[in-house]
Scaffold this active site. Structure first.
Site, PDB file in Angstrom:
ATOM      1  CE  LYS A   1      38.099  41.907  46.648  1.00 21.70           C
ATOM      2  NZ  LYS A   1      38.788  40.762  45.521  1.00 21.70           N
TER       3      LYS A   1
ATOM      4  CG  ASN B   1      38.992  38.797  38.129  1.00 25.36           C
ATOM      5  OD1 ASN B   1      39.108  39.967  38.474  1.00 25.36           O
ATOM      6  ND2 ASN B   1      38.069  38.568  37.134  1.00 25.36           N
TER       7      ASN B   1
ATOM      8  CB  THR C   1      32.982  45.726  36.708  1.00 24.50           C
ATOM      9  OG1 THR C   1      33.617  46.648  37.835  1.00 24.50           O
ATOM     10  CG2 THR C   1      34.448  45.937  36.064  1.00 24.50           C
TER      11      THR C   1
ATOM     12  CE1 TYR D   1      35.645  43.552  47.027  1.00 22.55           C
ATOM     13  CE2 TYR D   1      36.088  45.710  47.416  1.00 22.55           C
ATOM     14  CZ  TYR D   1      35.888  44.510  45.755  1.00 22.55           C
ATOM     15  OH  TYR D   1      36.515  45.148  45.531  1.00 22.55           O
TER      16      TYR D   1
END
Length: 253
Positions: free
Chosen positions: A160, A91, A191, A156
């Site tokens: 991913k 995670n 978040t 990112y």
């Protein structure tokens, strides 16, 4: 003593990035469903507090996911403390918000090392212990940006998308050992990282919610429900697959 009730009864899980956000929610939900949990992070105070709040079925350890030594120690802690390892949730992750022109090589590689190398090292280190336990589940947390691109997050997005490919390769390789490997693809979840991205979009004059069919961001508890399904035997015939959790974002405009 093994817990005898819940959807993860008797299982042991190692969760990275577990000090806050989705990782902490996964740890709490897994423990509530009968698992014993090793919480791993570099935020020692926050991670230790989450483990303490969960109780005797949880332990915290410091784990920089870029470190092979840290990974070896975390897996050993799980097997020494709880006798086995059944589940790994990769995670931990970071983002870097900048244009490609303004992203340095060091910026890019930091995201690659934490998001992608960390995931690879986790799979490589945990798989033998999971196989020795008779098989289990590895859950790699990708993103909806592992399915569709986005501006100002090139590192990112690249990592991913790569996690999707790594997941499929690992699923093929580890399937004969009874190890399932799937990827989770969260969209906007409440978040710190997601809020930063949404704020950046709004500052650029965009309304991210305008595209979202459900019209709201997700909660970490909802994300934990999907992680629980993938960690449990309920997903016993799923491997090498993407599980999207994005409020309909990637369904299209």
């Amino acid at each position: 003593m093994e817990r005898d009730s819940g959807r993860l009864a008797g299982k042991v899980a190692l969760i990275t990035g577990a000090a806050k956000g989705q990782g902490a929610a996964h740890a709490r939900r897994f423990a509530a469903e009968g698992a014993r949990v090793v919480l791993a992070d570099v935020l020692d105070g926050e991670g230790g507090n989450v483990a303490e709040a969960i109780g005797a079925d949880a332990v915290y350890t410091r784990l920089d996911v870029r470190s092979e030594t840290d990974w070896t120690a975390a897996v050993r802690l799980a097997t020494d403390r709880f006798g086995r390892l059944d589940v790994l949730v990769n995670n931990a992750g970071v983002n870097h918000f900048a244009s490609i022109a303004d992203t340095t090589t060091a910026d890019f590689m930091r995201v690659v090392e934490i998001n992608l190398l960390g995931c690879f090292l986790g799979i490589r280190t945990a798989a033998p212990a999971i196989g020795a336990a008779g098989g289990g589940s590895i859950v790699n947390v990708s993103s909806m940006n592992g399915l569709v691109g986005a501006a100002y997050t090139s590192a990112y997005v690249a990592t991913k998308f790569a996690i999707r490919g790594l997941t499929k390769a690992a699923a093929i390789e580890l399937g004969p050992q009874g190890i399932r490997v799937n990827s989770m693809h969260p969209g906007a979840v409440d978040t710190d990282m997601a809020r930063d991205g949404l704020d950046m979009a709004r500052q650029s004059g965009l309304d991210p919610m305008a595209k979202l069919p459900l019209g709201r961001i997700g909660t970490v508890e909802e994300a934990a429900g999907l992680a629980l399904f993938l960690a449990s035997d309920e997903s016993s015939y799923s491997t090498g697959s993407e599980f999207v959790f994005d409020g309909g974002w990637t369904a299209g405009a």
